[in-house]
Design a protein around this motif. Structure first.
Motif, PDB file in Angstrom:
ATOM      1  N   LYS A   1       0.832  -1.207   0.000  1.00 21.45           N
ATOM      2  CA  LYS A   1       0.000   0.000   0.000  1.00 21.45           C
ATOM      3  C   LYS A   1       0.865   1.255   0.000  1.00 21.45           C
ATOM      4  N   ARG A   2       1.905   1.292   0.818  1.00 18.22           N
ATOM      5  CA  ARG A   2       2.778   2.474   0.869  1.00 18.22           C
ATOM      6  C   ARG A   2       3.512   2.687  -0.463  1.00 18.22           C
ATOM      7  N   LYS A   3       3.941   1.597  -1.094  1.00 21.74           N
ATOM      8  CA  LYS A   3       4.631   1.706  -2.380  1.00 21.74           C
ATOM      9  C   LYS A   3       3.721   2.315  -3.435  1.00 21.74           C
ATOM     10  N   TRP A   4       2.507   1.825  -3.513  1.00 22.15           N
ATOM     11  CA  TRP A   4       1.601   2.273  -4.557  1.00 22.15           C
ATOM     12  C   TRP A   4       1.094   3.694  -4.314  1.00 22.15           C
ATOM     13  N   GLU A   5       0.863   4.030  -3.078  1.00 24.09           N
ATOM     14  CA  GLU A   5       0.391   5.382  -2.779  1.00 24.09           C
ATOM     15  C   GLU A   5       1.464   6.429  -3.017  1.00 24.09           C
ATOM     16  N   ALA A   6       2.724   5.989  -3.083  1.00 26.62           N
ATOM     17  CA  ALA A   6       3.817   6.919  -3.384  1.00 26.62           C
ATOM     18  C   ALA A   6       3.851   7.281  -4.855  1.00 26.62           C
ATOM     19  N   GLU A   7       3.042   6.590  -5.685  1.00 23.64           N
ATOM     20  CA  GLU A   7       2.972   6.849  -7.126  1.00 23.64           C
ATOM     21  C   GLU A   7       1.519   7.127  -7.509  1.00 23.64           C
ATOM     22  N   PRO A   8       0.990   8.323  -7.252  1.00 24.54           N
ATOM     23  CA  PRO A   8      -0.426   8.630  -7.508  1.00 24.54           C
ATOM     24  C   PRO A   8      -0.848   8.412  -8.972  1.00 24.54           C
ATOM     25  N   ALA A   9       0.071   8.556  -9.909  1.00 22.70           N
ATOM     26  CA  ALA A   9      -0.278   8.403 -11.317  1.00 22.70           C
ATOM     27  C   ALA A   9      -0.757   6.987 -11.631  1.00 22.70           C
ATOM     28  N   ILE A  10      -0.302   6.009 -10.859  1.00 22.27           N
ATOM     29  CA  ILE A  10      -0.710   4.625 -11.096  1.00 22.27           C
ATOM     30  C   ILE A  10      -2.202   4.472 -10.851  1.00 22.27           C
ATOM     31  N   ALA A  11      -2.713   5.072  -9.796  1.00 24.08           N
ATOM     32  CA  ALA A  11      -4.142   4.985  -9.485  1.00 24.08           C
ATOM     33  C   ALA A  11      -4.972   5.644 -10.589  1.00 24.08           C
ATOM     34  N   GLN A  12      -4.492   6.745 -11.131  1.00 22.55           N
ATOM     35  CA  GLN A  12      -5.210   7.430 -12.205  1.00 22.55           C
ATOM     36  C   GLN A  12      -5.271   6.559 -13.463  1.00 22.55           C
ATOM     37  N   ARG A  13      -4.171   5.896 -13.772  1.00 27.20           N
ATOM     38  CA  ARG A  13      -4.147   5.035 -14.948  1.00 27.20           C
ATOM     39  C   ARG A  13      -5.054   3.821 -14.759  1.00 27.20           C
ATOM     40  N   ASN A  14      -5.057   3.269 -13.542  1.00 31.58           N
ATOM     41  CA  ASN A  14      -5.945   2.140 -13.268  1.00 31.58           C
ATOM     42  C   ASN A  14      -7.404   2.531 -13.458  1.00 31.58           C
ATOM     43  N   LYS A  15      -7.762   3.685 -12.960  1.00 31.17           N
ATOM     44  CA  LYS A  15      -9.138   4.167 -13.078  1.00 31.17           C
ATOM     45  C   LYS A  15      -9.520   4.344 -14.548  1.00 31.17           C
ATOM     46  N   ALA A  16      -8.618   4.926 -15.322  1.00 32.05           N
ATOM     47  CA  ALA A  16      -8.890   5.148 -16.745  1.00 32.05           C
ATOM     48  C   ALA A  16      -9.072   3.823 -17.470  1.00 32.05           C
ATOM     49  N   TYR A  17      -8.265   2.841 -17.129  1.00 29.16           N
ATOM     50  CA  TYR A  17      -8.415   1.533 -17.768  1.00 29.16           C
ATOM     51  C   TYR A  17      -9.760   0.905 -17.423  1.00 29.16           C
ATOM     52  N   LEU A  18     -10.089   0.862 -16.148  1.00 28.35           N
ATOM     53  CA  LEU A  18     -11.306   0.174 -15.700  1.00 28.35           C
ATOM     54  C   LEU A  18     -12.570   0.832 -16.234  1.00 28.35           C
ATOM     55  N   GLU A  19     -12.577   2.153 -16.350  1.00 26.86           N
ATOM     56  CA  GLU A  19     -13.796   2.856 -16.739  1.00 26.86           C
ATOM     57  C   GLU A  19     -13.928   3.076 -18.242  1.00 26.86           C
ATOM     58  N   ASP A  20     -12.820   3.087 -18.955  1.00 30.08           N
ATOM     59  CA  ASP A  20     -12.885   3.396 -20.375  1.00 30.08           C
ATOM     60  C   ASP A  20     -12.350   2.275 -21.261  1.00 30.08           C
ATOM     61  N   ILE A  21     -11.071   2.000 -21.176  1.00 26.68           N
ATOM     62  CA  ILE A  21     -10.442   1.037 -22.078  1.00 26.68           C
ATOM     63  C   ILE A  21     -11.046  -0.354 -21.918  1.00 26.68           C
ATOM     64  N   CYS A  22     -11.223  -0.785 -20.683  1.00 24.59           N
ATOM     65  CA  CYS A  22     -11.793  -2.112 -20.432  1.00 24.59           C
ATOM     66  C   CYS A  22     -13.210  -2.205 -20.984  1.00 24.59           C
ATOM     67  N   ILE A  23     -14.002  -1.173 -20.784  1.00 24.85           N
ATOM     68  CA  ILE A  23     -15.376  -1.165 -21.276  1.00 24.85           C
ATOM     69  C   ILE A  23     -15.414  -1.230 -22.802  1.00 24.85           C
ATOM     70  N   GLU A  24     -14.526  -0.499 -23.449  1.00 26.48           N
ATOM     71  CA  GLU A  24     -14.475  -0.513 -24.912  1.00 26.48           C
ATOM     72  C   GLU A  24     -14.182  -1.915 -25.444  1.00 26.48           C
TER      73      GLU A  24
END
Length: 358
Positions: free
Chosen positions: A168-191
């Motif tokens: 959790k600490r490793k991933w939270e140190a890289e906020p851009a990763i969470a943004q990319r995950n969200k974009a994948y799950l809501e847009d790319i995956c749906i497409e």
């Protein structure tokens, strides 16, 4: 979701682009599962990767061949639009396999484990619900227990225990990763889900009408259990309730899992414990895409077999009588033949020359 130092926090983003980028209509899902297993005596962990659309396996990965392969005929249609689909997907999954090997070592270290058999699983995907809303999930499990999960709405990670706090600490140190995950799950995956549904619409978008039957069994306490068995339906989503006098009844109701049949359809059951005197008040209410209207099915007394039994008995008796008559007839005929033969012999031997009527 890498736990390795060499590739910190890129696995969810990396794996999200491994071929899966899909989308679909109502109540459909796209899901990928990656599994890495270490066993004593093995130099390298075993690795498995499988993709599902609506729980139908459509792609799988062979770690020995280092290739991703089609699991159903309809996915071959993707090659017409994307000739590099299999090559690119194979390369990406192979890269993920290397990361998973390091991840498995790291998680074992977080738990102070130096050996033994362990398993790390990663599951992610998206879904389109009947109401048009979108869902997504991205989570890791270790040795069959929750480890860490991602919430795309809050862009946060939930660690299941103290060792998972390291990740959790490793991933939270890289906020851009969470943004990319969200974009994948809501847009790319749906497409991509919608694209896969179009490729496999003959099977994935079909509707098979459920067969509904209510049976009953007597209980030891004078009560009885009504069992609503529902089978042969597709898609998997189905609503089943027991009603009493037209109202949903929840008391003493039990249900089974929705399970697959060998032909790709599903089956399940619901039961309710009732007083036999009030049996007629209960009905099994079923709603499914394969039904033009909801159905309500009550238990029905099986058709009486008495008439059939009597008919069979009468038929057997008639058959016996006929056979007996035939036997008597043949016996008499045989006796008559013997008597006639003896009479002829007598006249011949006496030489009387008695005339025989002609």
């Amino acid at each position: 979701m890498p736990l390795s130092r060499g590739a910190p926090a890129v696995l969810p983003f990396l794996l999200a682009f491994l071929v899966g980028r899909g989308a679909g209509s109502s109540s459909h899902s796209l899901r990928y599962v990656y599994t890495s297993v270490s066993e004593p005596g093995q130099q390298e962990p075993q690795f498995f990767s499988v993709g599902y659309v609506d729980e139908q396996e459509f792609v799988s990965y062979d770690s020995k061949a280092k290739r991703r392969f089609p699991a159903v005929p309809w996915i071959r249609k993707v090659e017409e639009e994307d000739p590099e689909y299999w090559e690119q997907g194979s390369q990406l999954v192979w890269s993920a396999e290397q990361v998973f090997r390091m991840d498995l070592e790291n998680v074992a270290r977080y738990y102070n484990q130096s050996g033994g058999a362990h398993i790390l699983q990663y599951m992610y995907g998206c879904e389109l619900r009947k109401d048009g809303s979108k869902g997504g999930y991205d989570q890791l499990a270790y040795d069959g227990r929750d480890y860490i999960s991602f919430d795309k709405e809050t862009l946060t990670y939930t660690a299941a225990d103290v060792p998972a706090q390291n990740t959790k600490r490793k991933w939270e140190a890289e906020p851009a990763i969470a943004q990319r995950n969200k974009a994948y799950l809501e847009d790319i995956c749906i497409e991509w889900l919608q694209r896969y549904l179009d490729y496999g619409k003959e099977t994935l978008l079909r509707t098979d009408k459920p067969e509904v039957k209510v049976t009953r069994k007597e209980d030891y306490d004078g009560m009885e259990t009504l069992i609503c068995r529902v089978g042969g339906f597709y898609p998997k989503d189905i609503d089943i309730d027991w009603t009493r006098d037209g109202e949903v009844w929840l008391q003493d109701v039990f249900h089974g899992l929705v399970s697959p049949n060998s032909d790709g359809t599903y089956y399940t059951w619901r039961s309710v414990k009732v007083d036999p005197k009030e049996r007629e008040r209960y009905k099994c209410h079923v709603e499914h895409d394969g039904l033009p209207n909801p159905v309500d099915v009550a238990w029905e007394e099986p058709d009486s077999n008495l008439g059939l039994i009597i008919g069979c008995v009468v038929g057997v008796l008639l058959l016996i009588a006929v056979m007996a008559g035939i036997a008597v007839y043949f016996k008499k005929s045989q006796d008559g033949y013997k008597a006639a033969a003896a009479s002829d012999q007598g006249s011949n031997s006496s030489g009387t020359g008695t005339a025989v009527p002609i």
